[in-house]
Design a protein around this motif. Structure first.
Motif: not given
Length: 191
Positions: A2-17, A19-26
């Motif tokens: 569960s810690d590993a899944i939480g870390t992966v999910v957190s990583g995916v969310i951070a990555f998505a954020a 990317v979305i931040g980069a798109v909006i900033a762009g």
């Protein structure tokens, strides 16, 4: 796990954020660049337009000055002829063909300079120039009529010539005064 899944999910969310931040900033950066570029182009166009208008005004002012000076020179040439031949006619010498042609040529030159002046304006200067030319033509006609008329009443002819020449001088003074004001005033309209 569960810690590993939480870390992966957190990583995916951070990555998505990210990317979305980069798109909006762009997009905002692109919009900012477009607006900034447009503003820079508009400012450059305004500067060029202002500079062109100023240069055009200086050119018109120069043309006016030259046309006024040419009219004044043409008037002076005609007036010099009148001053030279008036005593000769008063003394009974009359006008020979050469002098008569010179009077005609000087009058035509004044008319030509008045027509050129009409290109540069303003309308008030044109009106004064045409009034000067009209009085000058009238003085020329009077003088040439006196030459051709019989000598039965020379005093009346001279009185008329004196009156018409006086009106010519007054018209010249009016033109000269207003032309000087126009040349010195930078706020004169460009027609």
């Amino acid at each position: 796990m569960s810690d590993a899944i939480g870390t992966v999910v957190s990583g995916v969310i951070a990555f998505a954020a990210a990317v979305i931040g980069a798109v909006i900033a762009g997009r905002y950066a692109k919009r900012g660049a477009e607006v900034g570029g447009r503003n820079a182009v508009e400012a450059a166009l305004a500067q060029v337009h202002g500079q062109a208008a100023a240069e055009h005004w200086q050119w018109v002012r120069s043309q006016r000055h030259q046309s006024y000076a040419a009219l004044i020179a043409a008037y002076a040439a005609l007036d010099d002829v009148f001053a030279r031949i008036t005593p000769e006619i008063l003394n009974g010498q009359g006008l020979d063909g050469t002098t008569s042609r010179e009077v005609h040529e000087r009058t035509l030159e004044l008319q030509a300079k008045t027509s050129l002046l009409a290109l540069w304006g303003p309308d008030e200067a044109n009106s004064l120039a045409y009034a000067l030319t009209e009085k000058s033509v009238e003085a020329t006609r009077t003088l040439l009529h006196m030459r051709n008329a019989s000598s039965s009443s020379p005093g009346a002819g001279w009185a008329m010539f004196g009156r018409v020449r006086g009106e010519m001088v007054e018209a010249y003074a009016s033109f000269l005064q207003r032309a000087g004001e126009i040349v010195r005033d930078p706020r004169q309209p460009v027609s």
